[in-house]
Design an enzyme around this catalytic site. Structure first.
Site, short mmCIF file in Angstrom:
data_model
loop_
_atom_site.label_atom_id
_atom_site.label_comp_id
_atom_site.label_asym_id
_atom_site.label_seq_id
_atom_site.Cartn_x
_atom_site.Cartn_y
_atom_site.Cartn_z
N ARG A 254 0.98 -1.17 -0.03
CA ARG A 254 0.00 0.15 -0.02
C ARG A 254 0.75 1.15 -0.13
O ARG A 254 0.34 2.41 -0.31
CB ARG A 254 -0.99 -0.05 1.32
CG ARG A 254 -1.97 -0.85 1.21
CD ARG A 254 -2.70 -1.05 2.69
NE ARG A 254 -2.99 0.44 3.06
CZ ARG A 254 -4.29 0.62 3.00
NH1 ARG A 254 -5.09 0.27 2.00
NH2 ARG A 254 -4.80 1.95 3.21
N ARG B 192 9.16 6.05 -3.95
CA ARG B 192 9.67 6.75 -5.36
C ARG B 192 10.86 7.80 -5.14
O ARG B 192 11.11 8.17 -3.94
CB ARG B 192 8.26 7.68 -5.66
CG ARG B 192 7.82 8.59 -4.50
CD ARG B 192 6.73 9.39 -5.12
NE ARG B 192 5.41 8.87 -4.97
CZ ARG B 192 4.48 9.29 -4.18
NH1 ARG B 192 4.72 10.35 -3.26
NH2 ARG B 192 3.42 8.64 -4.28
N ARG C 3 -8.17 -5.98 13.71
CA ARG C 3 -7.85 -5.13 14.65
C ARG C 3 -8.77 -4.03 14.97
O ARG C 3 -9.61 -3.62 13.94
CB ARG C 3 -6.24 -4.64 13.94
CG ARG C 3 -5.28 -5.32 13.57
CD ARG C 3 -4.82 -5.99 14.83
NE ARG C 3 -3.99 -5.02 15.54
CZ ARG C 3 -3.41 -5.33 16.67
NH1 ARG C 3 -3.64 -6.63 17.31
NH2 ARG C 3 -2.68 -4.32 17.40
N ARG D 121 -0.40 6.77 15.79
CA ARG D 121 -0.32 7.84 15.06
C ARG D 121 -1.16 9.02 15.86
O ARG D 121 -2.15 8.81 16.60
CB ARG D 121 -0.57 8.06 13.45
CG ARG D 121 -1.89 7.57 13.38
CD ARG D 121 -2.28 7.37 11.71
NE ARG D 121 -3.36 6.63 11.41
CZ ARG D 121 -3.76 5.87 10.33
NH1 ARG D 121 -3.00 6.05 9.43
NH2 ARG D 121 -4.98 5.19 10.25
N GLU E 213 -4.19 7.39 18.22
CA GLU E 213 -4.73 6.21 17.90
C GLU E 213 -4.00 4.87 18.44
O GLU E 213 -2.74 4.99 18.17
CB GLU E 213 -4.59 5.95 16.40
CG GLU E 213 -5.61 6.76 15.60
CD GLU E 213 -5.63 6.56 14.01
OE1 GLU E 213 -5.29 5.62 13.65
OE2 GLU E 213 -6.17 7.40 13.20
N TYR F 71 -9.37 -5.62 3.11
CA TYR F 71 -9.03 -4.62 3.51
C TYR F 71 -9.22 -3.32 2.40
O TYR F 71 -8.07 -2.96 1.40
CB TYR F 71 -7.37 -4.43 3.47
CG TYR F 71 -6.51 -3.31 4.44
CD1 TYR F 71 -7.26 -2.31 4.81
CD2 TYR F 71 -5.23 -3.67 4.55
CE1 TYR F 71 -6.50 -1.23 5.33
CE2 TYR F 71 -4.44 -2.63 5.25
CZ TYR F 71 -5.06 -1.34 5.49
OH TYR F 71 -4.32 -0.42 5.91
N ASP G 259 -10.12 0.19 0.54
CA ASP G 259 -10.18 1.65 0.80
C ASP G 259 -11.55 2.23 0.29
O ASP G 259 -12.48 1.46 -0.36
CB ASP G 259 -9.06 2.16 -0.32
CG ASP G 259 -7.51 1.98 0.09
OD1 ASP G 259 -7.70 2.15 1.30
OD2 ASP G 259 -6.84 2.14 -0.57
#
Ligand code: UDP
Length: 371
Positions: A171, A175, A248, A279, A305, A353, A355
């Site tokens: 995910r 770059r 989770r 985070r 979190e 999972y 999006d």
């Protein structure tokens, strides 16, 4: 039968299906066990800030038809996700790009960065990555794995990286350009006014009953409609009879702070293993720190979190797509296929999972198939 469809769950999958079914002349009833619509994309206004109550949601897609679909229900701002990683007080740019490599190694050119990654990959001796750790090292080398991936991932998933599937880390883009845009997406943004408003627009003119638990009143509710679209957890539907799938869960600790700026960014990931949270989200930066009239907001709302293993009664967030759960899900899927009246969809209904854009796409596909 009063309705063609009973839609269980008013999150994105349910709302899209309901909207499309109604647009095709079907009679739809949407129910949700919570007292609010919008599932986990639900946002709530606190101190003028749209707080992402069930975790940060940043809309991004490469699918033009999905973008055209959602923009009928909300205007989107041009928020670009560029999280910052905090490793023991040292800050790094995410996703992994030239800014990250420069900070980590002092390298200046893409060739130097590439050589550094190759060198570390070679030293680790990985040819075919078999798990998340090996996948990560072969993508970005050992230093970045140790500082920016290992701790975060093990807190997030509660398992060692060697026991996690490689695909999770895919995910994350890597770059060799100076580009902190997390998503390589053609379209990206946050709905102006919040996700709740967007979902409310989708559900306009559709009967919605809140605070209704489907599984507790199944027999009675099933009588109301020809077909059921179920977007809850698939194992809960079958009363966990094959065993429970692992999820989770996340606990959010929200705080209103009497200052305009806490961390200067929407998302800061704490990638060391010691900090107990994964985070901190500072919600106002999803909307550039302004209210809808363009005024600066004097306060700020942050959410820490904490990731935890799901147990019955908790909110499931992330399916744990490892081998054991994959097999178990296949078992549930067989049972689901035998339920002629019920269609399972969404992140929980399909144990995937997903999006947001993929959820919407899959609901639109179901509509095409069904109607
Ligand atoms: N990840 C990481 N370090 C980070 C952010 C993410 O190692 O700072 C890994 C981690 O394994 C995580 C995966 O990348 O589970 C996907 O992260 P993403 O932020 O895309 O997941 P989300 O929670 O937003 O769905």
């Amino acid at each position: 039968m009063q309705y063609d469809y009973l839609v269980v769950g008013s999150g994105l999958f349910g709302a899209v299906f309901a909207q499309q079914a109604k647009a095709r002349g079907k009679k739809v009833l949407v129910i949700d066990k919570r007292n609010n619509i919008a599932g986990n994309v639900y946002t709530e206004k606190i101190e003028g800030i749209n707080v992402h109550v069930y975790g940060a949601h940043i809309f991004h897609t490469n699918l033009k038809h999905v973008w055209e679909y959602v923009t009928q229900f909300a205007e989107f701002n041009c928020f670009t996700n560029s999280p910052v990683a905090n490793y023991k007080g040292e800050l790094f740019s995410l996703p992994f790009n030239m800014y990250t490599f420069n900070k980590m190694w002092g390298v200046v050119t893409p060739e130097e960065a590439e050589a550094k990654i190759e060198e570390q990959k070679h030293e680790a001796g990985i040819t075919e990555p078999l798990n998340l750790e090996e996948q990560a090292i072969s993508l970005v080398g050992t230093d970045i794995y140790e500082k920016l991936i290992k701790g975060y991932t093990e807190k997030q998933w509660g398992r060692p990286c060697t026991e996690l599937p490689a695909f999770i880390i895919k995910r994350l883009p890597v770059r060799l350009t100076f580009d902190n845009n997390y998503f390589n997406a053609l379209y990206q943004g946050i709905p102006v006014g919040g996700y709740t408003k967007m979902v409310a627009n989708m559900l306009e003119g559709i009967e919605v009953r809140l605070g209704v638990d489907y599984l507790e009143n199944k027999e009675e509710l099933d009588k109301l409609a020809e077909k059921v679209i179920y977007t809850g957890a698939i194992d809960a539907y079958f009363d966990y009879k094959l065993g429970n799938l692992e999820y989770r869960s996340v606990r959010f600790e929200n705080e209103v702070l009497d200052k305009p700026n806490f961390q200067g960014n929407a998302a800061v990931n704490y990638t060391d293993p010691e900090t107990p949270w994964t985070r901190i989200i500072e919600h106002k930066w999803f909307e550039f720190g302004k209210d809808e009239e363009g005024n600066d907001l004097p306060k700020t709302v942050i959410s820490r979190e904490y990731s935890s293993e799901w147990k019955v009664g908790d909110e499931p967030y992330y399916p744990v797509n490892d081998e054991r759960n994959g097999k178990l899900y296949e078992g549930y899927k067989k049972l689901a296929e035998a339920e002629s009246k019920v269609i399972f969809g969404g992140r929980l209904g399909e144990y995937k999972y997903y999006d947001m854009d993929a959820v919407i796409d899959s609901a639109l596909k179901l509509v095409e198939k069904e109607l």
